[in-house]
Design a protein around this motif. Structure first.
Motif, PDB file in Angstrom:
ATOM      1  N   LEU A 200      16.866  -9.285  -4.905  1.00  0.00           N
ATOM      2  CA  LEU A 200      18.037 -10.153  -4.959  1.00  0.00           C
ATOM      3  C   LEU A 200      19.262  -9.264  -4.829  1.00  0.00           C
ATOM      4  N   TYR A 201      20.163  -9.646  -3.957  1.00  0.00           N
ATOM      5  CA  TYR A 201      21.408  -8.920  -3.741  1.00  0.00           C
ATOM      6  C   TYR A 201      22.582  -9.793  -4.145  1.00  0.00           C
ATOM      7  N   ALA A 202      23.643  -9.143  -4.590  1.00  0.00           N
ATOM      8  CA  ALA A 202      24.905  -9.825  -4.840  1.00  0.00           C
ATOM      9  C   ALA A 202      25.998  -8.997  -4.199  1.00  0.00           C
ATOM     10  N   GLY A 203      27.010  -9.673  -3.710  1.00  0.00           N
ATOM     11  CA  GLY A 203      28.123  -8.970  -3.099  1.00  0.00           C
ATOM     12  C   GLY A 203      29.425  -9.673  -3.430  1.00  0.00           C
ATOM     13  N   ILE A 204      30.459  -8.883  -3.541  1.00  0.00           N
ATOM     14  CA  ILE A 204      31.801  -9.418  -3.716  1.00  0.00           C
ATOM     15  C   ILE A 204      32.685  -8.794  -2.656  1.00  0.00           C
ATOM     16  N   SER A 205      33.740  -9.518  -2.269  1.00  0.00           N
ATOM     17  CA  SER A 205      34.671  -8.969  -1.287  1.00  0.00           C
ATOM     18  C   SER A 205      36.005  -9.675  -1.418  1.00  0.00           C
TER      19      SER A 205
ATOM     20  N   ARG B 160      35.513 -13.645  -2.597  1.00  0.00           N
ATOM     21  CA  ARG B 160      34.192 -14.129  -2.161  1.00  0.00           C
ATOM     22  C   ARG B 160      33.100 -13.504  -3.016  1.00  0.00           C
ATOM     23  N   ILE B 161      32.104 -14.330  -3.364  1.00  0.00           N
ATOM     24  CA  ILE B 161      30.930 -13.864  -4.106  1.00  0.00           C
ATOM     25  C   ILE B 161      29.717 -14.435  -3.393  1.00  0.00           C
ATOM     26  N   GLY B 162      28.747 -13.580  -3.112  1.00  0.00           N
ATOM     27  CA  GLY B 162      27.552 -14.046  -2.436  1.00  0.00           C
ATOM     28  C   GLY B 162      26.282 -13.538  -3.084  1.00  0.00           C
ATOM     29  N   TYR B 163      25.207 -14.280  -2.884  1.00  0.00           N
ATOM     30  CA  TYR B 163      23.865 -13.886  -3.304  1.00  0.00           C
ATOM     31  C   TYR B 163      22.932 -14.100  -2.121  1.00  0.00           C
ATOM     32  N   TRP B 164      21.949 -13.199  -1.953  1.00  0.00           N
ATOM     33  CA  TRP B 164      20.960 -13.367  -0.912  1.00  0.00           C
ATOM     34  C   TRP B 164      19.700 -12.598  -1.280  1.00  0.00           C
ATOM     35  N   MET B 165      18.602 -13.053  -0.698  1.00  0.00           N
ATOM     36  CA  MET B 165      17.313 -12.384  -0.870  1.00  0.00           C
ATOM     37  C   MET B 165      17.000 -11.603   0.390  1.00  0.00           C
ATOM     38  N   ALA B 166      16.428 -10.431   0.210  1.00  0.00           N
ATOM     39  CA  ALA B 166      15.903  -9.628   1.312  1.00  0.00           C
ATOM     40  C   ALA B 166      14.609  -9.015   0.787  1.00  0.00           C
ATOM     41  N   GLY B 167      13.501  -9.434   1.349  1.00  0.00           N
ATOM     42  CA  GLY B 167      12.207  -9.006   0.822  1.00  0.00           C
ATOM     43  C   GLY B 167      12.049  -9.530  -0.600  1.00  0.00           C
ATOM     44  N   ASP B 168      11.711  -8.629  -1.514  1.00  0.00           N
ATOM     45  CA  ASP B 168      11.527  -9.000  -2.923  1.00  0.00           C
ATOM     46  C   ASP B 168      12.763  -8.712  -3.763  1.00  0.00           C
TER      47      ASP B 168
ATOM     48  N   TRP C 221      18.816  -5.918  -6.981  1.00  0.00           N
ATOM     49  CA  TRP C 221      17.915  -5.958  -8.131  1.00  0.00           C
ATOM     50  C   TRP C 221      16.521  -6.345  -7.662  1.00  0.00           C
ATOM     51  N   THR C 222      15.529  -5.947  -8.418  1.00  0.00           N
ATOM     52  CA  THR C 222      14.160  -6.399  -8.198  1.00  0.00           C
ATOM     53  C   THR C 222      13.712  -7.188  -9.421  1.00  0.00           C
ATOM     54  N   LYS C 223      12.641  -7.981  -9.261  1.00  0.00           N
ATOM     55  CA  LYS C 223      12.139  -8.773 -10.381  1.00  0.00           C
ATOM     56  C   LYS C 223      11.726  -7.840 -11.515  1.00  0.00           C
ATOM     57  N   GLY C 224      12.152  -8.203 -12.688  1.00  0.00           N
ATOM     58  CA  GLY C 224      11.800  -7.428 -13.860  1.00  0.00           C
ATOM     59  C   GLY C 224      10.967  -8.266 -14.818  1.00  0.00           C
TER      60      GLY C 224
END
Length: 180
Positions: free
Chosen positions: A152-157, A142-150, A172-175
């Motif tokens: 971006l998160y990614a997760g694998i499981s 599984r691979i996921g992406y989600w936003m929380a506040g400003d 990560w934050t906007k760069g």
């Protein structure tokens, strides 16, 4: 419902696309916080607009590793991504990514170090959260992406080659992309 679909998924030889799509349709439910999510046949109709929030240049640091992930906005039925880690030793890791809109739904194709892509089909999508799955892949499944506040998160499981459940998450934050 998927009669006539007789293709195999790239990176998953021998797994019929119709069987994988049936799995997507059978997966139903809510997120852990009770928020209703799209995990059925409607998910197969999701467009790239539903994941356009991922577009941008994202940066982060973790244990001395500088991380970058870039996602181009959707165009021509595809979002292109690139991930790079630069370790404190000066060595690096990279991965080419793309999300494609198909008649069967969204598919994430991951190519670590530029290898042949592995396919992960979208199984869940909600407001600024998406999960892709390939139960036949060695690790992750599984691979996921989600936003929380400003951020971006990614997760694998998934289950690793030793039969152990594992997971990892990155933030990560906007760069600002600077050319040196």
């Amino acid at each position: 419902m998927f009669a006539g679909v007789d293709r195999t998924c790239a990176g998953t030889p021998g797994i019929r696309l119709s069987a994988l799509l049936l799995l997507v349709v059978l997966i139903a439910g809510c997120s852990e916080d009770g928020e209703e999510t799209t995990t059925n046949a409607a998910a197969s109709q999701a467009s790239l607009d539903a994941v356009s929030w991922m577009a941008g240049y994202w940066v982060g640091e973790s244990n001395g590793t500088h991380m970058e992930e870039v996602w181009l906005p959707p165009a021509g039925g595809v979002m292109l991504g690139l991930h790079r880690d630069v370790f404190s030793s000066g060595r690096s890791f990279f991965e080419f990514l793309r999300i494609e809109a198909t008649n069967e739904g969204l598919i994430l194709l991951a190519s670590p170090r530029g290898r042949e892509p592995t396919s992960f089909w979208m199984v869940e999508i909600a407001d600024q959260r998406v999960w892709f799955e390939n139960p036949e892949h060695d690790y992750p499944q599984r691979i996921g992406y989600w936003m929380a506040g400003d951020s971006l998160y990614a997760g694998i499981s998934g289950t690793d080659s030793n039969g152990l459940e594992r997971s990892s998450t990155w933030a990560w934050t906007k760069g600002t992309l600077a050319v040196k």
